[in-house]
Write an enzyme that holds these catalytic residues in place. Structure first.
Site, PDB file in Angstrom:
ATOM      1  CB  THR A  20      -1.057  -0.150   1.498  1.00  0.00           C
ATOM      2  OG1 THR A  20      -0.261   0.081   2.508  1.00  0.00           O
ATOM      3  CG2 THR A  20      -1.740  -1.316   1.299  1.00  0.00           C
ATOM      4  N   GLY A  21       0.315   2.351  -0.584  1.00  0.00           N
ATOM      5  CA  GLY A  21       1.215   3.690  -0.693  1.00  0.00           C
ATOM      6  C   GLY A  21       2.340   3.490  -1.553  1.00  0.00           C
ATOM      7  CB  ALA A  22       3.097   0.943  -4.280  1.00  0.00           C
ATOM      8  N   GLY A  25       7.879   7.686  -1.955  1.00  0.00           N
ATOM      9  CA  GLY A  25       8.574   7.386  -0.611  1.00  0.00           C
ATOM     10  C   GLY A  25       8.863   5.912  -0.382  1.00  0.00           C
ATOM     11  CE1 TYR A 178       2.744   9.197  10.901  1.00  0.00           C
ATOM     12  CE2 TYR A 178       4.393   9.369  12.650  1.00  0.00           C
ATOM     13  CZ  TYR A 178       4.123   9.061  11.393  1.00  0.00           C
ATOM     14  OH  TYR A 178       5.051   8.195  10.540  1.00  0.00           O
TER      15      TYR A 178
END
Ligand SMILES: NC(=O)c1ccc[n+]([C@@H]2O[C@H](COP(=O)([O-])OP(=O)(O)OC[C@H]3O[C@@H](n4cnc5c(N)ncnc54)[C@H](OP(=O)(O)O)[C@@H]3O)[C@@H](O)[C@H]2O)c1
Length: 294
Positions: A20-22, A25, A178
């Site tokens: 995920t979040g590929a 970053g 966070y």
């Protein structure tokens, strides 16, 4: 190339890895390096252009035979996470590697249309829901790994026991939110590893280091942006930041290690609170209630 030299250069050939979040970053590098090792990589991204750019960049780096699927999903909404899990389940009979990498450092208090604080929804509830919804696929693999990207910020985290408390404007701080979500990542991992004991699925989490990525961005508070910019010269590159994720997702050394928190590819100490079994079990029940996922 002989069969043995190919398996040495492509140790993940035949395996399916979802990251995920590929799109950028640490996640982009993780996806790239798993593809380089021969895995078919399912890239989960929320933005179609950034997702396609990332896929092109990985193809250019790894070669045109890289096997890359791009699935679009804004993970901040549980309805989307369910749709994503359904799509993955339809396409793949098994999943060998799940890297829960996507995450945000939130800005001003934002409540999603499903009623959750944005970083709690993205960084924890999506991880809880996606992992549990994909467990049948993970359990169907001969040996599977779940890797969740947490943070040393977890040391300052606490778990609010209700949505109301978490969403209260008078209590909200983006930094605290966070830290809380990153604490939840570790507690989730230890409870999950406990529940998966005696299966061939492992669950570990990690701190990637202070990594020069887009985590703190235009939506962040001026103070946070100033702190981030001051720290940038001391940060490591996304290449270095992705090393522990890649190690946990692919190294034979950690094939049967589970329930641990890693830093620099070594198990390390996490906060006392993150290791509390009763608190982890309570978080599990709370997450079940908030996601509706058993
Ligand atoms: N950078 C650090 O120093 C550091 C330190 C400790 C832990 N971490 C953790 O490392 C992980 C990766 O962060 P990073 O530093 O690589 O930051 P990043 O460059 O901002 O990458 C975050 C990734 O998550 C995706 N994402 C964010 N919200 C999403 C959503 N609602 N749905 C789907 N995807 C979403 C982003 O997509 P877009 O491209 O669309 O924005 C991006 O691909 C995070 O879990 C973070 O908490 C980072």
């Amino acid at each position: 190339m002989t069969a043995s030299s190919e398996s040495a250069s492509s140790p993940l050939r035949g395996k399916i890895a979802l990251v995920t979040g590929a799109s950028g970053g640490i996640g982009l590098i993780t996806a790239r390096e798993l593809a380089r090792r021969g895995a078919r990589v399912v890239m989960v991204c929320r933005n179609p252009e950034r997702g396609e750019q990332a896929r092109t960049a990985i193809r250019e780096a790894v070669g045109s035979d890289a096997q890359l699927d791009l699935l679009l999903c804004d993970l901040s909404l549980l309805a989307n996470v369910r749709t994503l899990a359904g799509e993955v389940t339809r396409r793949f009979n098994q999943l060998d590697i799940l890297v829960n990498n996507a995450g945000i450092f939130p800005g001003p208090l934002t409540i999603t249309e499903e009623g959750h604080e944005l970083s709690w929804a993205t960084n924890h509830l999506a991880v809880f829901a996606l992992t549990n919804l994909l467990l049948p696929q993970l359990l169907a693999a001969p040996q599977a790994r779940i890797v969740t990207v947490s943070s040393e910020a977890h040391w300052l985290g606490e778990i609010e026991q209700s949505t109301e408390a978490r969403n209260a404007p008078e209590k909200y701080s983006s930094f605290t939110a966070y830290c809380d979500s990153k604490l939840a990542n570790i507690m989730f991992t230890s409870e999950l590893a406990h529940r998966l004991d005696l299966t061939k699925v492992t669950a570990n989490c990690l701190h990637p280091g202070m990594v020069d990525t887009g985590l703190v961005n235009t939506g962040s508070s001026p103070l946070m942006k100033a702190m981030w910019w001051t720290a940038r010269p001391f940060m490591i590159s996304p290449e270095k930041g992705a090393r522990t994720s890649i190690y946990l997702a692919s190294s034979p050394e950690v094939e049967s290690v589970s329930g641990k928190y890693f830093k620099n590819r070594k198990p390390t100490r996490a906060s006392g609170r993150s290791q509390s079994r009763p608190e982890a079990a309570r978080l599990w029940r709370l997450s079940q209630e908030e996601t509706g996922v058993e």
